[in-house]
Write an enzyme that holds these catalytic residues in place. Sequence first.
Site, PDB file in Angstrom:
ATOM      1  CG  ASP A 182      23.281 103.791  57.693  1.00 38.92           C
ATOM      2  OD1 ASP A 182      23.204 103.860  58.717  1.00 38.92           O
ATOM      3  OD2 ASP A 182      22.983 104.849  56.862  1.00 38.92           O
ATOM      4  CG  ASP A 201      20.343 105.202  61.179  1.00 38.43           C
ATOM      5  OD1 ASP A 201      20.559 106.085  61.546  1.00 38.43           O
ATOM      6  OD2 ASP A 201      20.536 104.688  60.346  1.00 38.43           O
TER       7      ASP A 201
END
Length: 156
Positions: free
Chosen positions: A117, A136
Site C-alpha cells: 500500500d 484497493d
Amino acid sequence: MPTVFIAGVLTFLVDQITKYWVVHVLELDRLRDMPIWPPFLNFKMAWNYGINFGLFQGDTDTTRWILIGIALLISGVVLWWIRREPGGIWQKIAAGLLIGGAMGNVVDRLVYGAVADFLNMSCCGIDNPYAFNVADIAVFAGAVGMVIFTGEKKAA
C-alpha cells in the site's frame, strides 16, 4: 465475458506496474514517505498483512494463505454471478475491476508476503494515517458497481 477479462487484465496490470514503480524504482519501501501534493496526496509505504485498514493483521503464513483463498473464492463467486445473471457492460466492467484488483493483491501476498500500500490522502485538517493502492480502489469501485449495475438489462 471478454469485457470482464479485458477490464480485469487492465486493472491488474495498472496495479502491478504502479506497485513495481513505487517499490523498486522509487524505493519507497526504503524511503517510507514521499510528499507528492501535500496534504492531498502522499506516498506512504505500508506493508499490509491484513485487509482494509489493517484489520486481521497477522504476519503469518496461515493468515496470508487464508486471505489469498478468500480473494480467490470471491473472484470465483463474482465470475459465477455474472455468468448466471449476465447484465450490461457496466456490470461486466465492475466485475473486471473487482477481480483484477483482487488478483493484484493476491500476487502481492505471493511475491512480498503482504500487500504493498502506498497511496495516502488527507484533507481539510484530517490526517489520514492509512495507505491504499490501485487494487484497493478497483475492488471498492467494482463491488459498488456490481451492486449498482446488477439487474441492468443486457444490451441486445
